[in-house]
Scaffold this motif. Structure first.
Motif, PDB file in Angstrom:
ATOM      1  N   SER A  44      -7.239  -6.296  -6.781  1.00  0.00           N
ATOM      2  CA  SER A  44      -8.645  -5.973  -7.060  1.00  0.00           C
ATOM      3  C   SER A  44      -9.563  -7.170  -6.833  1.00  0.00           C
ATOM      4  CB  SER A  44      -8.809  -5.424  -8.473  1.00  0.00           C
ATOM      5  OG  SER A  44      -8.516  -6.422  -9.414  1.00  0.00           O
ATOM      6  N   GLY A  45      -9.012  -8.377  -6.790  1.00  0.00           N
ATOM      7  CA  GLY A  45      -9.821  -9.570  -6.560  1.00  0.00           C
ATOM      8  C   GLY A  45      -9.854 -10.040  -5.118  1.00  0.00           C
ATOM      9  N   ILE A  46      -9.280  -9.267  -4.205  1.00  0.00           N
ATOM     10  CA  ILE A  46      -9.305  -9.657  -2.789  1.00  0.00           C
ATOM     11  C   ILE A  46     -10.725  -9.465  -2.257  1.00  0.00           C
ATOM     12  CG2 ILE A  46      -8.459  -9.083  -0.473  1.00  0.00           C
ATOM     13  CD1 ILE A  46      -5.778  -8.320  -1.782  1.00  0.00           C
ATOM     14  N   PRO A  47     -11.335 -10.530  -1.710  1.00  0.00           N
ATOM     15  CA  PRO A  47     -12.742 -10.448  -1.290  1.00  0.00           C
ATOM     16  C   PRO A  47     -13.006  -9.488  -0.123  1.00  0.00           C
ATOM     17  CG  PRO A  47     -12.017 -12.749  -1.377  1.00  0.00           C
ATOM     18  CD  PRO A  47     -10.821 -11.892  -1.602  1.00  0.00           C
ATOM     19  N   ASP A  48     -12.164  -9.469   0.880  1.00  0.00           N
ATOM     20  CA  ASP A  48     -12.387  -8.633   2.062  1.00  0.00           C
ATOM     21  C   ASP A  48     -11.992  -7.190   1.743  1.00  0.00           C
ATOM     22  OD1 ASP A  48     -11.149  -7.331   4.695  1.00  0.00           O
ATOM     23  OD2 ASP A  48     -12.681  -8.783   5.308  1.00  0.00           O
ATOM     24  N   GLY A  49     -12.931  -6.265   1.911  1.00  0.00           N
ATOM     25  CA  GLY A  49     -12.710  -4.868   1.560  1.00  0.00           C
ATOM     26  C   GLY A  49     -11.561  -4.209   2.294  1.00  0.00           C
ATOM     27  N   ASN A  50     -11.452  -4.465   3.590  1.00  0.00           N
ATOM     28  CA  ASN A  50     -10.371  -3.843   4.350  1.00  0.00           C
ATOM     29  C   ASN A  50      -9.012  -4.392   3.948  1.00  0.00           C
ATOM     30  OD1 ASN A  50     -11.681  -1.885   5.957  1.00  0.00           O
ATOM     31  ND2 ASN A  50     -12.461  -3.495   7.289  1.00  0.00           N
ATOM     32  N   VAL A  51      -8.936  -5.681   3.695  1.00  0.00           N
ATOM     33  CA  VAL A  51      -7.675  -6.281   3.255  1.00  0.00           C
ATOM     34  C   VAL A  51      -7.334  -5.771   1.856  1.00  0.00           C
ATOM     35  CG1 VAL A  51      -6.462  -8.436   2.765  1.00  0.00           C
ATOM     36  CG2 VAL A  51      -8.010  -8.310   4.726  1.00  0.00           C
ATOM     37  N   ARG A  52      -8.343  -5.643   0.991  1.00  0.00           N
ATOM     38  CA  ARG A  52      -8.135  -5.104  -0.348  1.00  0.00           C
ATOM     39  C   ARG A  52      -7.620  -3.664  -0.259  1.00  0.00           C
ATOM     40  NH1 ARG A  52     -12.659  -6.436  -2.306  1.00  0.00           N
ATOM     41  NH2 ARG A  52     -13.782  -4.531  -1.880  1.00  0.00           N
ATOM     42  N   SER A  53      -8.209  -2.878   0.641  1.00  0.00           N
ATOM     43  CA  SER A  53      -7.779  -1.501   0.825  1.00  0.00           C
ATOM     44  C   SER A  53      -6.335  -1.436   1.329  1.00  0.00           C
ATOM     45  CB  SER A  53      -8.714  -0.780   1.798  1.00  0.00           C
ATOM     46  OG  SER A  53      -8.318   0.561   1.966  1.00  0.00           O
ATOM     47  N   LYS A  54      -6.004  -2.295   2.261  1.00  0.00           N
ATOM     48  CA  LYS A  54      -4.628  -2.339   2.787  1.00  0.00           C
ATOM     49  C   LYS A  54      -3.646  -2.704   1.673  1.00  0.00           C
ATOM     50  CE  LYS A  54      -1.807  -4.535   6.321  1.00  0.00           C
ATOM     51  NZ  LYS A  54      -1.726  -5.532   7.370  1.00  0.00           N
ATOM     52  N   ALA A  55      -4.030  -3.649   0.829  1.00  0.00           N
ATOM     53  CA  ALA A  55      -3.175  -4.054  -0.291  1.00  0.00           C
ATOM     54  C   ALA A  55      -2.982  -2.890  -1.263  1.00  0.00           C
ATOM     55  CB  ALA A  55      -3.768  -5.260  -1.009  1.00  0.00           C
ATOM     56  N   MET A  56      -4.067  -2.199  -1.591  1.00  0.00           N
ATOM     57  CA  MET A  56      -3.978  -1.066  -2.514  1.00  0.00           C
ATOM     58  C   MET A  56      -3.091   0.035  -1.935  1.00  0.00           C
ATOM     59  SD  MET A  56      -5.563  -1.967  -5.213  1.00  0.00           S
ATOM     60  CE  MET A  56      -5.801  -0.456  -6.120  1.00  0.00           C
ATOM     61  N   THR A  57      -3.205   0.270  -0.634  1.00  0.00           N
ATOM     62  CA  THR A  57      -2.347   1.259   0.015  1.00  0.00           C
ATOM     63  C   THR A  57      -0.887   0.844  -0.101  1.00  0.00           C
ATOM     64  OG1 THR A  57      -4.044   2.024   1.553  1.00  0.00           O
ATOM     65  CG2 THR A  57      -1.759   2.298   2.257  1.00  0.00           C
ATOM     66  N   GLY A  58      -0.618  -0.422   0.183  1.00  0.00           N
ATOM     67  CA  GLY A  58       0.757  -0.915   0.082  1.00  0.00           C
ATOM     68  C   GLY A  58       1.331  -0.758  -1.313  1.00  0.00           C
ATOM     69  N   ILE A  59       0.510  -1.034  -2.310  1.00  0.00           N
ATOM     70  CA  ILE A  59       0.965  -0.924  -3.701  1.00  0.00           C
ATOM     71  C   ILE A  59       1.278   0.529  -4.049  1.00  0.00           C
ATOM     72  CG2 ILE A  59       0.311  -1.184  -6.132  1.00  0.00           C
ATOM     73  CD1 ILE A  59      -1.535  -3.549  -5.157  1.00  0.00           C
ATOM     74  N   VAL A  60       0.332   1.421  -3.793  1.00  0.00           N
ATOM     75  CA  VAL A  60       0.504   2.810  -4.220  1.00  0.00           C
ATOM     76  C   VAL A  60       1.642   3.492  -3.461  1.00  0.00           C
ATOM     77  CG1 VAL A  60      -1.202   3.918  -2.696  1.00  0.00           C
ATOM     78  CG2 VAL A  60      -0.729   4.890  -4.944  1.00  0.00           C
ATOM     79  N   VAL A  61       1.815   3.156  -2.201  1.00  0.00           N
ATOM     80  CA  VAL A  61       2.911   3.745  -1.428  1.00  0.00           C
ATOM     81  C   VAL A  61       4.252   3.269  -1.986  1.00  0.00           C
ATOM     82  CG1 VAL A  61       4.039   3.720   0.844  1.00  0.00           C
ATOM     83  CG2 VAL A  61       1.587   4.179   0.661  1.00  0.00           C
ATOM     84  N   GLU A  62       4.351   2.003  -2.294  1.00  0.00           N
ATOM     85  CA  GLU A  62       5.607   1.484  -2.842  1.00  0.00           C
ATOM     86  C   GLU A  62       5.869   2.038  -4.240  1.00  0.00           C
ATOM     87  OE1 GLU A  62       9.149   0.140  -2.449  1.00  0.00           O
ATOM     88  OE2 GLU A  62       7.699  -0.024  -0.814  1.00  0.00           O
ATOM     89  N   MET A  63       4.819   2.226  -5.017  1.00  0.00           N
ATOM     90  CA  MET A  63       4.986   2.841  -6.334  1.00  0.00           C
ATOM     91  C   MET A  63       5.535   4.264  -6.179  1.00  0.00           C
ATOM     92  SD  MET A  63       1.590   1.570  -8.414  1.00  0.00           S
ATOM     93  CE  MET A  63       2.102   2.163 -10.041  1.00  0.00           C
ATOM     94  N   ALA A  64       4.970   5.022  -5.255  1.00  0.00           N
ATOM     95  CA  ALA A  64       5.423   6.391  -5.013  1.00  0.00           C
ATOM     96  C   ALA A  64       6.868   6.391  -4.522  1.00  0.00           C
ATOM     97  CB  ALA A  64       4.509   7.084  -4.005  1.00  0.00           C
ATOM     98  N   ARG A  65       7.168   5.493  -3.630  1.00  0.00           N
ATOM     99  CA  ARG A  65       8.520   5.388  -3.067  1.00  0.00           C
ATOM    100  C   ARG A  65       9.549   5.068  -4.156  1.00  0.00           C
ATOM    101  NH1 ARG A  65       7.653   1.995   1.293  1.00  0.00           N
ATOM    102  NH2 ARG A  65       7.336   3.818   2.593  1.00  0.00           N
ATOM    103  N   SER A  66       9.163   4.234  -5.107  1.00  0.00           N
ATOM    104  CA  SER A  66      10.104   3.795  -6.136  1.00  0.00           C
ATOM    105  C   SER A  66      10.215   4.771  -7.314  1.00  0.00           C
ATOM    106  CB  SER A  66       9.700   2.417  -6.660  1.00  0.00           C
ATOM    107  OG  SER A  66       8.548   2.518  -7.468  1.00  0.00           O
ATOM    108  N   GLY A  67       9.352   5.770  -7.341  1.00  0.00           N
ATOM    109  CA  GLY A  67       9.400   6.741  -8.424  1.00  0.00           C
ATOM    110  C   GLY A  67       8.521   6.379  -9.609  1.00  0.00           C
ATOM    111  N   ALA A  68       7.745   5.321  -9.485  1.00  0.00           N
ATOM    112  CA  ALA A  68       6.835   4.919 -10.561  1.00  0.00           C
ATOM    113  C   ALA A  68       5.657   5.889 -10.633  1.00  0.00           C
ATOM    114  CB  ALA A  68       6.329   3.497 -10.311  1.00  0.00           C
TER     115      ALA A  68
END
Length: 151
Positions: free
Chosen positions: A31-55
């Motif tokens: 949430s503290g990543i300054p660049d919006g697109n990089v922040r969005s990419k990070a959020m996508t990576g997090i949520v996809v991995e959470m879904a993949r892991s069953g969280a």
């Protein structure tokens, strides 16, 4: 330019936290990543991995959608997120993400792709219903044609 470099460094740190299964910390840092697109990419990576892991990823999915909508590349970012969820077989989530895509042809493309993947799984009736609900006539015609060729 420094903000972009800082964003990339933070993104790398976020992805290390994700690989370690430390999702809450990753979300906080992302949430503290300054660049919006990089922040969005990070959020996508997090949520996809959470879904993949069953969280439980529902709240993270909402945050990923909100983050994507805040960027100039929101359509591209949302489509990428939707396709990631399709790859996981989470079609309802992909359709939910598509609802946030303001560009009708691109929203329709996500809906069509979900329908075709459902058809490949044998859910033909549901696939046909999804195709019927597509608002972009060109995409609807394409999806119908693709469906017919796969049967």
């Amino acid at each position: 330019m420094q903000a972009w470099y800082r964003s990339r460094a933070l993104y790398d740190a976020v992805m290390k936290l994700v690989k370690a299964g430390r999702f809450e910390e990753a979300l906080k840092l992302a949430s503290g990543i300054p660049d919006g697109n990089v922040r969005s990419k990070a959020m996508t990576g997090i949520v996809v991995e959470m879904a993949r892991s069953g969280a439980d990823y529902r709240e993270a999915l909402e945050r990923a959608i909100e983050t994507a909508l805040e960027t100039k590349s929101s359509i591209k970012n949302l489509m990428g997120l939707a396709f990631e969820f399709m790859e996981l077989g989470k079609f309802e989530d992909a359709l939910y993400i598509a609802e946030h895509i303001t560009d009708l042809p691109n929203r329709s493309k996500v809906q069509a792709e979900v329908a075709l993947r459902l058809a490949r799984r044998g859910e033909l009736e549901r696939a046909m219903k999804l195709i019927e609900d597509i608002l972009d006539e060109d995409v609807k015609t394409w999806a119908t044609s693709m469906l017919a060729s796969e049967l």
